[in-house]
Design a protein around this motif. Sequence first.
Motif, PDB file in Angstrom:
ATOM      1  N   PRO A  15       2.520   6.259  -2.893  1.00 37.45           N
ATOM      2  CA  PRO A  15       1.226   6.655  -2.312  1.00 37.45           C
ATOM      3  C   PRO A  15       1.348   7.230  -0.903  1.00 37.45           C
ATOM      4  CG  PRO A  15       1.060   4.499  -3.371  1.00 37.45           C
ATOM      5  CD  PRO A  15       2.515   4.862  -3.363  1.00 37.45           C
ATOM      6  N   GLY A  50       0.069  10.871   0.071  1.00 39.36           N
ATOM      7  CA  GLY A  50      -0.942  11.009   1.101  1.00 39.36           C
ATOM      8  C   GLY A  50      -0.566  12.008   2.179  1.00 39.36           C
ATOM      9  N   SER A  66       0.810  -1.216   0.000  1.00 41.40           N
ATOM     10  CA  SER A  66       0.000   0.000   0.000  1.00 41.40           C
ATOM     11  C   SER A  66       0.841   1.262   0.000  1.00 41.40           C
ATOM     12  CB  SER A  66      -0.921   0.002   1.230  1.00 41.40           C
ATOM     13  OG  SER A  66      -0.158   0.033   2.430  1.00 41.40           O
ATOM     14  N   HIS A  77      -7.110   8.586  -1.799  1.00 44.34           N
ATOM     15  CA  HIS A  77      -6.788   7.165  -1.986  1.00 44.34           C
ATOM     16  C   HIS A  77      -8.032   6.316  -2.242  1.00 44.34           C
ATOM     17  CE1 HIS A  77      -2.522   7.350  -1.056  1.00 44.34           C
ATOM     18  NE2 HIS A  77      -2.789   8.110  -0.019  1.00 44.34           N
TER      19      HIS A  77
END
Length: 786
Positions: A366, A370, A42, A304
């Motif tokens: 990511p 974020g 992730s 996301h």
Amino acid sequence: MIDPSGPPSRRPGNDLILFALLGLACIGILLFGLRPQGGLGSMVPPAGELARQTTFFESMSGTRLIAVEVAGQPETALAWLHDVDQALAALGLQRQQQQADHPASLANRIHDQLPSLIPVNHWPAIAEDLRPESLAQRLHQLGLWMRRPGNEFAAQAALRDLLGLADIPRRAIETLADPLSAEEHQRQGPWLLHRGGEHALGIWQVPFAPSDSRRSAQLIDRLQQLSIDAEAQGLSPRVIGAYRHFVDNDRAVIRDMFLTIPLSLALIIILLWWFFRSWLVIAALHLPAIAALIAGLAALTLWHRGQVPLMALAFAPAIIGIAVDYGIHAAQAARQGQHRRIRHTLFLGWLTTAAAFMALSASHFPLVRGLGILVAAGLGMALLSTYILLPRLIPAQAASRPSPWRGLRLPLRRLQRHPRLVWALLLGLSLLALPGILRLEFTAELEQLDASSPATKQDLKEFTQRWGRLGGSDFVVIEAPSWSAARQQLKTLAADLPIAQALLILKPDAATKELRHRAWDAFWQRHASTWEEHLATAAAAAGMRSQAFAASRLRYQPETSDSPIDGEIWHDSAIHILLTNYVQPPERHQPKGSSETWRITIPLSLPDQPALNAAIANFESDKEQRYIASRRRMASELVHSLSQDLLALFIAMGLIMTTVICVALRSLRQGGAVAAVPLVAVAWAFGLMGHLGLSLSPMHLLVIGFACGIGIDDGVFYRQRQYRHHHLPPMLLTTLTSCAALAALTAGTHPAIRDVALALLLTIAACLIACVLIIPRILPDGPQQR
């Protein structure tokens, strides 16, 4: 002095209604859309070498194994493992260590499938065994061996396979044997008993990846409940596998987040009470921090699409200390009736910070994207709530309480009257801190960022010493659109890797089986007459009757059946389970709907990094279909890629930040002075980290982004010459509150979060010191210049 405009109206307006609706929308997004995602997958880019390595380790069968070891009386331990098997079957798990094929059953299967299991290149060596002298020597040794007691079963197998052709697939099977089922371990049904019988082991295949946080937590919780029952029976169970480590790390993040947020708030409230001595003011200025946290998490959820990296949530508490800064400055100005004067400065501080962090949204990672969205959106909501709520909630006071830090103003003013002393302090601090940068080392081992509990790490260490590794860390991986294409890649490795040769023997495709059958028929048609003659001659010389080898004579002849030969050789057998550990069809490792790809996984034993580099050079001739998957390689690739990504982004952040502040202030001198604060602060903080012996991970580079925002805010406020004595107390208080929030994070258990929080704490303190020393030197007291 009270602002002549008078106290603001407290009647709700349209702006307050819109703010309330926006807050409710953010809460709704969090309640119904947030789905935290654990695991490394992730946090890495969705494409590229790092994604391929991460996807492999999350989907490979060796990672999707969980082992349960139990020490105690063998009978009780085996009975408990049976109960565990029934409980895990309800969760969809299957035993990895199945009942082994009975030797007779395995021998019959090999005997029946010999034409499909003999590679074509073995026939020249088999032809040499048909010579009379070779047959005579073989029969002589067979006679001696058959006279030994206890060899009756093996003798029968030898009589029906005189040339030992079954040894070819049998040796291949032994090559692929599970290292946990070595000869020193005894097999007891589906379980393994360690030599001495004091430890029993069961291994299960898990249908979901360890990064599936919810299901992994359910699995570990169920095993913990079963372990309590085992301990009541006098047993000592241990759970081994990646699932336990993933759950430990996820829970460490969640535990740190929920423990540190209340601690951060408590420390901040204590500091604010000491400064303001008003519960109304303290409650009011916390509203921007709470709004920032909710809005930042909501923006992160939207960005996301709900799949938020769990590590990004761990940094959310850090925004509380930063967002409280706006409330502190606004509360101090509101009590003095000057809330309108500070609006422009607050907006300028947010603009530069948001611009700096929005640059992170261009990252390939990511997690980094974020964090940029989290801070920019969160601080935007903090600014909005500061504008709308605080003037309505905090009344102006004709005579506010003297600042607790009023005694610092005179020493600072006197210090600035001695520029040589200021430059000496700056030089001295730099000489003390900067050499520590040379001692900084990057962390390339993911294990150093592992938040697994000490008990989990100790259990894994003892298990590895006793049984070996449950799953390897270095693999050759072949990916191809079909099994036939994968075999072509496998052939290039067969000379170097015994496992590759074994897979080629045991799992032929349809074309290979047809070719082997034709070679079998051609060989025995060519040698049919001579084989019978040579066997009779050799048997007579050895004192045996050739009729004893009727089964071999019946097997060693051309195939007469017209049945198709494209069936599965090892269907419904333990060998099939063994082969699937190495050869995975598309449905075993790919989601439905994706293009079909066969995967072959061959474990390697690479003791050090040079050996790994050599293997990469040897095996990766075609990176599209063949590559080395290594946890060490993945760690180094992660460090390298993330470092390059962040360094490029931070150069862009610095340029954007400097440009924005210079344009907003319409002064290169003022903009340069403000921008110098975070640069110097980061250099000092990294030097102190080196002196403290802290390793530098890519996560620490995120400190630069936070420092840019914090240092810029300090510089923006302190550059105003005529208001420096007003801004210094809130600046000191905001630094202490930010440090309090981060100090709470340093008390956490997750090493990555704890070390990054410590680095941030050092950087924030350095920002304040750099600001009060640098800004007055570049922008000395005097008339304010536009």
